[in-house]
Design a protein around this motif. Structure first.
Motif, PDB file in Angstrom:
ATOM      1  N   VAL A   1      16.387   2.081 -12.917  1.00  0.00           N
ATOM      2  CA  VAL A   1      16.396   1.621 -11.523  1.00  0.00           C
ATOM      3  C   VAL A   1      15.764   2.674 -10.615  1.00  0.00           C
ATOM      4  CG1 VAL A   1      17.884   1.092  -9.558  1.00  0.00           C
ATOM      5  CG2 VAL A   1      18.359   0.071 -11.795  1.00  0.00           C
ATOM      6  N   SER A   2      16.166   3.941 -10.783  1.00  0.00           N
ATOM      7  CA  SER A   2      15.610   5.009  -9.946  1.00  0.00           C
ATOM      8  C   SER A   2      14.106   5.150 -10.151  1.00  0.00           C
ATOM      9  CB  SER A   2      16.308   6.335 -10.253  1.00  0.00           C
ATOM     10  OG  SER A   2      17.669   6.300  -9.870  1.00  0.00           O
ATOM     11  N   ALA A   3      13.655   5.036 -11.410  1.00  0.00           N
ATOM     12  CA  ALA A   3      12.227   5.161 -11.705  1.00  0.00           C
ATOM     13  C   ALA A   3      11.437   4.033 -11.051  1.00  0.00           C
ATOM     14  CB  ALA A   3      11.994   5.162 -13.215  1.00  0.00           C
ATOM     15  N   CYS A   4      11.958   2.799 -11.129  1.00  0.00           N
ATOM     16  CA  CYS A   4      11.265   1.666 -10.513  1.00  0.00           C
ATOM     17  C   CYS A   4      11.218   1.804  -8.995  1.00  0.00           C
ATOM     18  CB  CYS A   4      11.948   0.358 -10.899  1.00  0.00           C
ATOM     19  SG  CYS A   4      11.724  -0.123 -12.627  1.00  0.00           S
ATOM     20  N   GLN A   5      12.311   2.242  -8.399  1.00  0.00           N
ATOM     21  CA  GLN A   5      12.325   2.440  -6.954  1.00  0.00           C
ATOM     22  C   GLN A   5      11.307   3.502  -6.548  1.00  0.00           C
ATOM     23  OE1 GLN A   5      16.515   3.326  -6.491  1.00  0.00           O
ATOM     24  NE2 GLN A   5      16.898   1.337  -5.547  1.00  0.00           N
ATOM     25  N   PHE A   6      11.289   4.597  -7.300  1.00  0.00           N
ATOM     26  CA  PHE A   6      10.323   5.659  -6.983  1.00  0.00           C
ATOM     27  C   PHE A   6       8.901   5.138  -7.071  1.00  0.00           C
ATOM     28  CE2 PHE A   6       7.378   8.920  -8.461  1.00  0.00           C
ATOM     29  CZ  PHE A   6       7.484   9.852  -7.433  1.00  0.00           C
ATOM     30  N   ARG A   7       8.595   4.446  -8.158  1.00  0.00           N
ATOM     31  CA  ARG A   7       7.237   3.953  -8.362  1.00  0.00           C
ATOM     32  C   ARG A   7       6.865   2.915  -7.286  1.00  0.00           C
ATOM     33  NH1 ARG A   7       4.748   3.872 -13.370  1.00  0.00           N
ATOM     34  NH2 ARG A   7       4.607   1.587 -13.352  1.00  0.00           N
ATOM     35  N   ALA A   8       7.794   2.030  -6.936  1.00  0.00           N
ATOM     36  CA  ALA A   8       7.510   1.020  -5.911  1.00  0.00           C
ATOM     37  C   ALA A   8       7.175   1.686  -4.581  1.00  0.00           C
ATOM     38  CB  ALA A   8       8.710   0.093  -5.754  1.00  0.00           C
ATOM     39  N   GLN A   9       7.951   2.688  -4.202  1.00  0.00           N
ATOM     40  CA  GLN A   9       7.712   3.384  -2.941  1.00  0.00           C
ATOM     41  C   GLN A   9       6.413   4.188  -2.996  1.00  0.00           C
ATOM     42  OE1 GLN A   9      11.435   5.420  -2.884  1.00  0.00           O
ATOM     43  NE2 GLN A   9      12.560   3.668  -2.038  1.00  0.00           N
ATOM     44  N   LEU A  10       6.123   4.761  -4.167  1.00  0.00           N
ATOM     45  CA  LEU A  10       4.886   5.524  -4.318  1.00  0.00           C
ATOM     46  C   LEU A  10       3.663   4.622  -4.161  1.00  0.00           C
ATOM     47  CD1 LEU A  10       3.322   8.111  -5.088  1.00  0.00           C
ATOM     48  CD2 LEU A  10       3.653   7.473  -7.494  1.00  0.00           C
ATOM     49  N   PHE A  11       3.682   3.464  -4.835  1.00  0.00           N
ATOM     50  CA  PHE A  11       2.547   2.545  -4.737  1.00  0.00           C
ATOM     51  C   PHE A  11       2.392   2.021  -3.306  1.00  0.00           C
ATOM     52  CE2 PHE A  11       3.266   1.711  -9.468  1.00  0.00           C
ATOM     53  CZ  PHE A  11       2.197   2.511  -9.839  1.00  0.00           C
ATOM     54  N   ALA A  12       3.513   1.778  -2.642  1.00  0.00           N
ATOM     55  CA  ALA A  12       3.429   1.330  -1.249  1.00  0.00           C
ATOM     56  C   ALA A  12       2.788   2.406  -0.384  1.00  0.00           C
ATOM     57  CB  ALA A  12       4.819   0.986  -0.732  1.00  0.00           C
ATOM     58  N   GLY A  13       3.157   3.664  -0.642  1.00  0.00           N
ATOM     59  CA  GLY A  13       2.562   4.766   0.111  1.00  0.00           C
ATOM     60  C   GLY A  13       1.073   4.891  -0.109  1.00  0.00           C
ATOM     61  N   LYS A  14       0.596   4.397  -1.249  1.00  0.00           N
ATOM     62  CA  LYS A  14      -0.843   4.423  -1.553  1.00  0.00           C
ATOM     63  C   LYS A  14      -1.521   3.104  -1.185  1.00  0.00           C
ATOM     64  CE  LYS A  14      -1.943   6.300  -5.559  1.00  0.00           C
ATOM     65  NZ  LYS A  14      -1.948   6.550  -7.026  1.00  0.00           N
ATOM     66  N   SER A  15      -0.763   2.211  -0.530  1.00  0.00           N
ATOM     67  CA  SER A  15      -1.251   0.877  -0.140  1.00  0.00           C
ATOM     68  C   SER A  15      -1.674   0.042  -1.340  1.00  0.00           C
ATOM     69  CB  SER A  15      -2.438   0.997   0.846  1.00  0.00           C
ATOM     70  OG  SER A  15      -2.007   1.629   2.036  1.00  0.00           O
ATOM     71  N   GLU A  16      -1.053   0.308  -2.490  1.00  0.00           N
ATOM     72  CA  GLU A  16      -1.303  -0.497  -3.696  1.00  0.00           C
ATOM     73  C   GLU A  16      -0.179  -1.529  -3.797  1.00  0.00           C
ATOM     74  OE1 GLU A  16      -1.745   2.257  -6.936  1.00  0.00           O
ATOM     75  OE2 GLU A  16      -3.471   3.257  -6.005  1.00  0.00           O
ATOM     76  N   TRP A  17      -0.316  -2.570  -2.959  1.00  0.00           N
ATOM     77  CA  TRP A  17       0.808  -3.471  -2.722  1.00  0.00           C
ATOM     78  C   TRP A  17       1.168  -4.322  -3.931  1.00  0.00           C
ATOM     79  CZ3 TRP A  17       2.982  -1.544   1.226  1.00  0.00           C
ATOM     80  CH2 TRP A  17       2.213  -0.953   2.241  1.00  0.00           C
ATOM     81  N   ASP A  18       0.162  -4.767  -4.694  1.00  0.00           N
ATOM     82  CA  ASP A  18       0.460  -5.597  -5.869  1.00  0.00           C
ATOM     83  C   ASP A  18       1.322  -4.826  -6.869  1.00  0.00           C
ATOM     84  OD1 ASP A  18      -0.893  -7.713  -4.841  1.00  0.00           O
ATOM     85  OD2 ASP A  18      -2.746  -7.370  -5.981  1.00  0.00           O
ATOM     86  N   GLN A  19       0.963  -3.565  -7.115  1.00  0.00           N
ATOM     87  CA  GLN A  19       1.731  -2.765  -8.063  1.00  0.00           C
ATOM     88  C   GLN A  19       3.122  -2.447  -7.521  1.00  0.00           C
ATOM     89  OE1 GLN A  19      -1.773   0.077  -8.712  1.00  0.00           O
ATOM     90  NE2 GLN A  19      -0.712   0.181 -10.683  1.00  0.00           N
ATOM     91  N   SER A  20       3.217  -2.223  -6.225  1.00  0.00           N
ATOM     92  CA  SER A  20       4.528  -1.995  -5.628  1.00  0.00           C
ATOM     93  C   SER A  20       5.405  -3.230  -5.789  1.00  0.00           C
ATOM     94  CB  SER A  20       4.379  -1.647  -4.147  1.00  0.00           C
ATOM     95  OG  SER A  20       5.634  -1.404  -3.555  1.00  0.00           O
ATOM     96  N   ALA A  21       4.820  -4.414  -5.535  1.00  0.00           N
ATOM     97  CA  ALA A  21       5.583  -5.656  -5.676  1.00  0.00           C
ATOM     98  C   ALA A  21       6.047  -5.867  -7.116  1.00  0.00           C
ATOM     99  CB  ALA A  21       4.720  -6.837  -5.222  1.00  0.00           C
ATOM    100  N   GLN A  22       5.213  -5.499  -8.084  1.00  0.00           N
ATOM    101  CA  GLN A  22       5.598  -5.643  -9.486  1.00  0.00           C
ATOM    102  C   GLN A  22       6.831  -4.786  -9.813  1.00  0.00           C
ATOM    103  OE1 GLN A  22       2.200  -4.856 -11.983  1.00  0.00           O
ATOM    104  NE2 GLN A  22       0.940  -6.419 -10.988  1.00  0.00           N
ATOM    105  N   GLU A  23       6.866  -3.574  -9.254  1.00  0.00           N
ATOM    106  CA  GLU A  23       8.015  -2.698  -9.505  1.00  0.00           C
ATOM    107  C   GLU A  23       9.281  -3.280  -8.891  1.00  0.00           C
ATOM    108  OE1 GLU A  23       8.185   0.006 -11.417  1.00  0.00           O
ATOM    109  OE2 GLU A  23       6.090  -0.244 -11.947  1.00  0.00           O
ATOM    110  N   TRP A  24       9.156  -3.777  -7.633  1.00  0.00           N
ATOM    111  CA  TRP A  24      10.342  -4.382  -7.012  1.00  0.00           C
ATOM    112  C   TRP A  24      10.775  -5.627  -7.778  1.00  0.00           C
ATOM    113  CZ3 TRP A  24      12.911  -1.237  -4.364  1.00  0.00           C
ATOM    114  CH2 TRP A  24      12.348  -0.360  -3.439  1.00  0.00           C
ATOM    115  N   SER A  25       9.810  -6.405  -8.252  1.00  0.00           N
ATOM    116  CA  SER A  25      10.149  -7.615  -9.004  1.00  0.00           C
ATOM    117  C   SER A  25      10.911  -7.266 -10.281  1.00  0.00           C
ATOM    118  CB  SER A  25       8.876  -8.401  -9.355  1.00  0.00           C
ATOM    119  OG  SER A  25       8.240  -8.863  -8.185  1.00  0.00           O
TER     120      SER A  25
END
Length: 284
Positions: free
Chosen positions: A251-275
């Motif tokens: 859970v922590s790894a997915c949250q970190f990755r989702a926030q990281l991708f959002a910070g890079k404006s890589e929204w599709d990858q961020s959404a995949q992590e949240w999903s």
């Protein structure tokens, strides 16, 4: 479990023949064998039948530890609190285990007060370093990162002296991980000092501690604007969590990755992590 108490009564118990000896020996042997319910009964019997026994403080302490091990935290605390004024040379141990009971019950304010009393009244106790790291952990649970830093960072403080003497032991490692986390999360992060605290850890750590170190490295990389490096850390964190079958780490790894991708404006990858966190079987 018993710390100094176990050392005091460990091995072959050789005593003279006072009336309480048989009960004490039976209780201690049950305790040493991990027979918590049996040892608790014997200690209770000793305390009831021999209220003036010189072994009473140790018996009360080990009774509380037996109850603690069985998960009866309320009764363990009550036993210690009732006899606290007669704890004698076990006073620091009484306080330590009373605080541990409060942590287990989720009463963090009470736990912090008791740890602080132990450190104030028994500064030379063998439990002092463990108590200060436990106190820092309580503050971490309360998100009081400035207090965590203040407790652990003093160069002439109890923790830093211990960590300098025994850098690889469990207490030193836990304290340095907490300190690095606090320095990363305080209002004005001190990233160089956080990195230094991590650098001082042994190269080989247990899987859980190594994972926490990697997560902190990843967060420091993000804070320093090194997003590609942070992404590599994030990939490794998720892989390790899956290998270790640790839901909390995943859970922590997915949250970190989702926030990281959002910070890079890589929204599709961020959404995949949240999903991934909404899939069946994931914690609420």
């Amino acid at each position: 479990l018993a710390g100094p108490v176990y050392g005091a009564v460990g091995g072959e118990v050789r005593l003279s023949n006072p009336p309480d000896e048989r009960l004490f020996v039976a209780a201690v042997r049950g305790f040493q064998g991990g027979h918590w319910a049996t040892s608790a009964r014997w200690f209770q019997d000793l305390i009831r039948r021999h209220p003036d026994s010189p072994r009473r403080p140790t018996a009360v302490l080990m009774l509380a530890q037996s109850l603690f091990k069985q998960g009866d935290l309320k009764e363990a605390h009550a036993v210690l609190a009732k006899d606290r004024m007669a704890a004698g040379h076990e006073a620091d141990e009484f306080l330590f285990w009373m605080a541990e009971c409060r942590v287990g019950q989720g009463n963090l304010e009470a736990a912090a007060q008791i740890y602080q009393e132990l450190l104030r009244e028994h500064s030379q106790s063998p439990r002092a370093t463990e108590a200060i790291v436990a106190l820092a952990n309580v503050f971490a649970l309360q998100k009081e990162w400035g207090k965590v830093r203040d407790e652990l960072r003093l160069t002439d403080g109890v923790f830093q002296k211990h960590a300098a003497r025994s850098p690889g032991d469990e207490i030193a490692v836990e304290g340095r991980l907490l300190l690095a986390q606090a320095l990363t999360l305080i209002v004005r992060p001190d990233l160089p000092s956080a990195s230094t605290a991590l650098d001082m850890l042994p190269k080989q750590l247990g899987s859980g501690q190594d994972w926490r170190r990697r997560l902190l490295r990843a967060r420091i990389a993000v804070a320093n604007g090194k997003l590609d490096e942070a992404e590599l850390h994030g990939d490794r964190l998720r892989t390790l969590a899956e290998q270790q079958n640790s839901m909390g780490q995943l859970v922590s790894a997915c949250q970190f990755r989702a926030q990281l991708f959002a910070g890079k404006s890589e929204w599709d990858q961020s959404a995949q992590e949240w999903s991934h966190l909404t899939k069946d079987g994931m914690p609420i």
